[in-house]
Design a protein around this motif. Sequence first.
Motif, PDB file in Angstrom:
ATOM      1  N   ALA A   1       0.835  -1.208   0.000  1.00 17.60           N
ATOM      2  CA  ALA A   1       0.000   0.000   0.000  1.00 17.60           C
ATOM      3  C   ALA A   1       0.875   1.266   0.000  1.00 17.60           C
ATOM      4  N   ASP A   2       1.965   1.244   0.769  1.00 23.00           N
ATOM      5  CA  ASP A   2       2.883   2.400   0.793  1.00 23.00           C
ATOM      6  C   ASP A   2       3.502   2.626  -0.589  1.00 23.00           C
ATOM      7  N   ALA A   3       3.927   1.538  -1.230  1.00 22.97           N
ATOM      8  CA  ALA A   3       4.544   1.653  -2.554  1.00 22.97           C
ATOM      9  C   ALA A   3       3.536   2.189  -3.574  1.00 22.97           C
ATOM     10  N   GLU A   4       2.291   1.731  -3.475  1.00 27.13           N
ATOM     11  CA  GLU A   4       1.256   2.213  -4.395  1.00 27.13           C
ATOM     12  C   GLU A   4       1.001   3.703  -4.191  1.00 27.13           C
ATOM     13  N   ALA A   5       0.968   4.138  -2.919  1.00 34.06           N
ATOM     14  CA  ALA A   5       0.753   5.562  -2.640  1.00 34.06           C
ATOM     15  C   ALA A   5       1.912   6.397  -3.173  1.00 34.06           C
ATOM     16  N   ALA A   6       3.137   5.896  -3.017  1.00 31.01           N
ATOM     17  CA  ALA A   6       4.307   6.622  -3.532  1.00 31.01           C
ATOM     18  C   ALA A   6       4.256   6.724  -5.054  1.00 31.01           C
ATOM     19  N   MET A   7       3.835   5.651  -5.713  1.00 28.87           N
ATOM     20  CA  MET A   7       3.742   5.678  -7.177  1.00 28.87           C
ATOM     21  C   MET A   7       2.686   6.665  -7.641  1.00 28.87           C
ATOM     22  N   GLU A   8       1.584   6.756  -6.905  1.00 30.63           N
ATOM     23  CA  GLU A   8       0.547   7.725  -7.278  1.00 30.63           C
ATOM     24  C   GLU A   8       1.057   9.149  -7.108  1.00 30.63           C
ATOM     25  N   ARG A   9       1.823   9.413  -6.029  1.00 28.80           N
ATOM     26  CA  ARG A   9       2.381  10.757  -5.845  1.00 28.80           C
ATOM     27  C   ARG A   9       3.340  11.108  -6.980  1.00 28.80           C
ATOM     28  N   LEU A  10       4.169  10.152  -7.360  1.00 27.36           N
ATOM     29  CA  LEU A  10       5.113  10.400  -8.450  1.00 27.36           C
ATOM     30  C   LEU A  10       4.382  10.592  -9.775  1.00 27.36           C
ATOM     31  N   ALA A  11       3.325   9.804  -9.991  1.00 24.53           N
ATOM     32  CA  ALA A  11       2.569   9.938 -11.235  1.00 24.53           C
ATOM     33  C   ALA A  11       1.898  11.295 -11.325  1.00 24.53           C
ATOM     34  N   ASP A  12       1.368  11.787 -10.211  1.00 24.03           N
ATOM     35  CA  ASP A  12       0.758  13.124 -10.197  1.00 24.03           C
ATOM     36  C   ASP A  12       1.791  14.193 -10.542  1.00 24.03           C
ATOM     37  N   ALA A  13       2.992  14.069  -9.959  1.00 25.01           N
ATOM     38  CA  ALA A  13       4.047  15.051 -10.239  1.00 25.01           C
ATOM     39  C   ALA A  13       4.534  14.940 -11.680  1.00 25.01           C
ATOM     40  N   LEU A  14       4.495  13.729 -12.231  1.00 23.32           N
ATOM     41  CA  LEU A  14       5.003  13.505 -13.587  1.00 23.32           C
ATOM     42  C   LEU A  14       4.119  14.154 -14.641  1.00 23.32           C
ATOM     43  N   VAL A  15       2.842  14.362 -14.329  1.00 21.91           N
ATOM     44  CA  VAL A  15       1.914  14.942 -15.299  1.00 21.91           C
ATOM     45  C   VAL A  15       2.365  16.328 -15.736  1.00 21.91           C
ATOM     46  N   THR A  16       2.904  17.114 -14.802  1.00 21.11           N
ATOM     47  CA  THR A  16       3.297  18.492 -15.102  1.00 21.11           C
ATOM     48  C   THR A  16       4.811  18.677 -15.197  1.00 21.11           C
ATOM     49  N   ALA A  17       5.593  17.628 -14.923  1.00 23.97           N
ATOM     50  CA  ALA A  17       7.052  17.764 -14.947  1.00 23.97           C
ATOM     51  C   ALA A  17       7.565  17.826 -16.384  1.00 23.97           C
ATOM     52  N   GLU A  18       8.675  18.507 -16.557  1.00 27.04           N
ATOM     53  CA  GLU A  18       9.294  18.635 -17.871  1.00 27.04           C
ATOM     54  C   GLU A  18      10.807  18.504 -17.744  1.00 27.04           C
ATOM     55  N   GLY A  19      11.446  18.201 -18.860  1.00 30.57           N
ATOM     56  CA  GLY A  19      12.903  18.176 -18.918  1.00 30.57           C
ATOM     57  C   GLY A  19      13.533  17.181 -17.957  1.00 30.57           C
ATOM     58  N   HIS A  20      14.599  17.621 -17.290  1.00 29.37           N
ATOM     59  CA  HIS A  20      15.358  16.748 -16.400  1.00 29.37           C
ATOM     60  C   HIS A  20      14.505  16.260 -15.233  1.00 29.37           C
ATOM     61  N   ALA A  21      13.605  17.116 -14.740  1.00 27.28           N
ATOM     62  CA  ALA A  21      12.740  16.716 -13.621  1.00 27.28           C
ATOM     63  C   ALA A  21      11.876  15.525 -14.012  1.00 27.28           C
ATOM     64  N   ALA A  22      11.362  15.525 -15.249  1.00 24.88           N
ATOM     65  CA  ALA A  22      10.531  14.402 -15.703  1.00 24.88           C
ATOM     66  C   ALA A  22      11.352  13.116 -15.789  1.00 24.88           C
ATOM     67  N   VAL A  23      12.618  13.229 -16.216  1.00 29.61           N
ATOM     68  CA  VAL A  23      13.493  12.047 -16.308  1.00 29.61           C
ATOM     69  C   VAL A  23      13.741  11.469 -14.916  1.00 29.61           C
ATOM     70  N   VAL A  24      14.039  12.353 -13.945  1.00 28.16           N
ATOM     71  CA  VAL A  24      14.310  11.898 -12.579  1.00 28.16           C
ATOM     72  C   VAL A  24      13.077  11.229 -11.985  1.00 28.16           C
ATOM     73  N   LEU A  25      11.906  11.836 -12.182  1.00 24.11           N
ATOM     74  CA  LEU A  25      10.680  11.258 -11.640  1.00 24.11           C
ATOM     75  C   LEU A  25      10.354   9.927 -12.300  1.00 24.11           C
ATOM     76  N   SER A  26      10.607   9.815 -13.603  1.00 22.67           N
ATOM     77  CA  SER A  26      10.352   8.551 -14.307  1.00 22.67           C
ATOM     78  C   SER A  26      11.238   7.439 -13.767  1.00 22.67           C
ATOM     79  N   ARG A  27      12.511   7.770 -13.489  1.00 21.76           N
ATOM     80  CA  ARG A  27      13.416   6.758 -12.920  1.00 21.76           C
ATOM     81  C   ARG A  27      12.950   6.328 -11.543  1.00 21.76           C
ATOM     82  N   LYS A  28      12.541   7.318 -10.739  1.00 20.77           N
ATOM     83  CA  LYS A  28      12.067   6.998  -9.392  1.00 20.77           C
ATOM     84  C   LYS A  28      10.814   6.142  -9.459  1.00 20.77           C
ATOM     85  N   LEU A  29       9.933   6.461 -10.409  1.00 27.33           N
ATOM     86  CA  LEU A  29       8.710   5.682 -10.569  1.00 27.33           C
ATOM     87  C   LEU A  29       9.034   4.247 -10.948  1.00 27.33           C
ATOM     88  N   ALA A  30      10.020   4.081 -11.830  1.00 29.06           N
ATOM     89  CA  ALA A  30      10.419   2.725 -12.224  1.00 29.06           C
ATOM     90  C   ALA A  30      10.970   1.947 -11.026  1.00 29.06           C
TER      91      ALA A  30
END
Length: 521
Positions: free
Chosen positions: A399-428
């Motif tokens: 459940a904790d991992a799922e909540a973390a993935m949802e937080r990262l996915a929400d941030a990824l919607v508006t992220a761009e450039g290097h920030a989007a790459v970092v968030l994508s890696r963290k999500l993976a």
Amino acid sequence: MIIAPYGVWPLHLEVPVRRAVLYIRLSRDSDDSTSVEAQRGTGLLALAALGFPEDQVAIVMDVDTSGAAKLEDRDGMSAVLADAPAVLMATKLDRYARSVGEFSRLMRWADEQGVTLATADGTLNTGTPAGRMVANVLASFAEYERDMIATRNTEAHAQRRKQGRWVSGPAPWGFRVVRRDGGAYLSLDDAAAELIREIARRVLEGETLSGIARDLTRSGVPTPGWKGIPFVMPEWSSVFLKRRLLSPAMRGWHTHRPVVGKGENSAGLRGAAKLITADGATPVQFGPEILDAGIWATVKAELQRRAGDRKQPQRRDTLLLHIATCGQCDAAMYYGTRHKRKDGTKFGTYMCSRRCPGSLVTAERMEERVKEEFLMRFGRVNLVREVVTDGTDHAGAIADAEAAMERLADALVTAEGHAAVVLSRKLAEFQEQHARLQAEHNPGRRVETVRTGRTCAEEWDARSDAGRRSLLLSLGAVATVARSQSRRWSPERVEVRFDGPEWARDPAAAELADIAQQEAM
């Protein structure tokens, strides 16, 4: 306070007209402070140089008064504003105000009343145009300094929070503040923590929060923060219990309620509590957890289920989380509400976490497609429940991992450039962790399968979206979305399969087994 050369003038008496006033302001006063006397001596010398001997000077003081406070909110300054001395003197510019707005108001008042503003250090004299220009420039620097101090304090507080230290204020329910290593930290309040665990247990046993609150009040259990004053102990409330049980503080996680607005527009109001994370996903731990991951997740689900039964609006559960998959890259798809219809209302969508082109699909239609496939295959089949014994239970960590993935996915919607790459890696990384936990999750070995007596259709109708997702996951549901070549919806875009237990892979055989079992009874 107004001090004359030979005594004290009450505030209701006027300052003698066209005489000089020495204004003294001090943000904080203490027994060992010499700031008032220092300002007094310096100011009187400056006024004497301008031709005002001490017997022609009234001294006005505002002690324990911020330089950002409004002029009329200061006792001493409000008395000066009611009169019109020839000269108003302060030792430095910031003694008048640390706000450009307030100092500008003082300047306008001085111009209208013909009052000269001056400082003992020689940086200000509004009797000349150059002096007025310098005054505005210096006031701007004073406000800049105040903003810099506020920024430094905010950054320091944020750093302490990320270090797991307690910044200020009373401890959350279940904790107490302790001092160590030169800072403030939180440790468990054993009695309060045990009470919280008892309340959580009673909730899971089916008791209502209202009933628990009434019982605690009748039993005389003190509410958090009660000062021990007889006959005035507040009653327990279901709202308080629900907020505290749902709070991330139950896991020892740090949250922060930021001030709404900026500067004078903030009005001291604070927004909704936000979870503080170290890397955008992992919560900062400020103390030991009161409820472990499994119990907290179960309590949250139970309280949300009860709220849903009362038809109260709730934050939407994502039905197809870990079920919807992109057909182009096999990545998970996540729910969002960023898109709008022509009338301006938002609608939900599922989108590939890697943003593959043509992956966007309307959530309502996709969920209806999965529901139709589920009911067509399993609607009349008796739901099977597995009876298990002790094993490895990762439900809370999942459940904790799922909540973390949802937080990262929400941030990824508006992220761009290097920030989007970092968030994508963290999500993976969290997706890999989630997969590992799912593979290791074995709360017990199977002993037997038991027919629940309810069909899958009846179970679907009885459950919330979170419960339906759990049901789909137990059947190994996977919904793969193909790339869209147009904006028009087509059910063929979504392929639904079920890779779960044997009876789920062949529901027709399971239905025949049910019929045979009923005929044999």
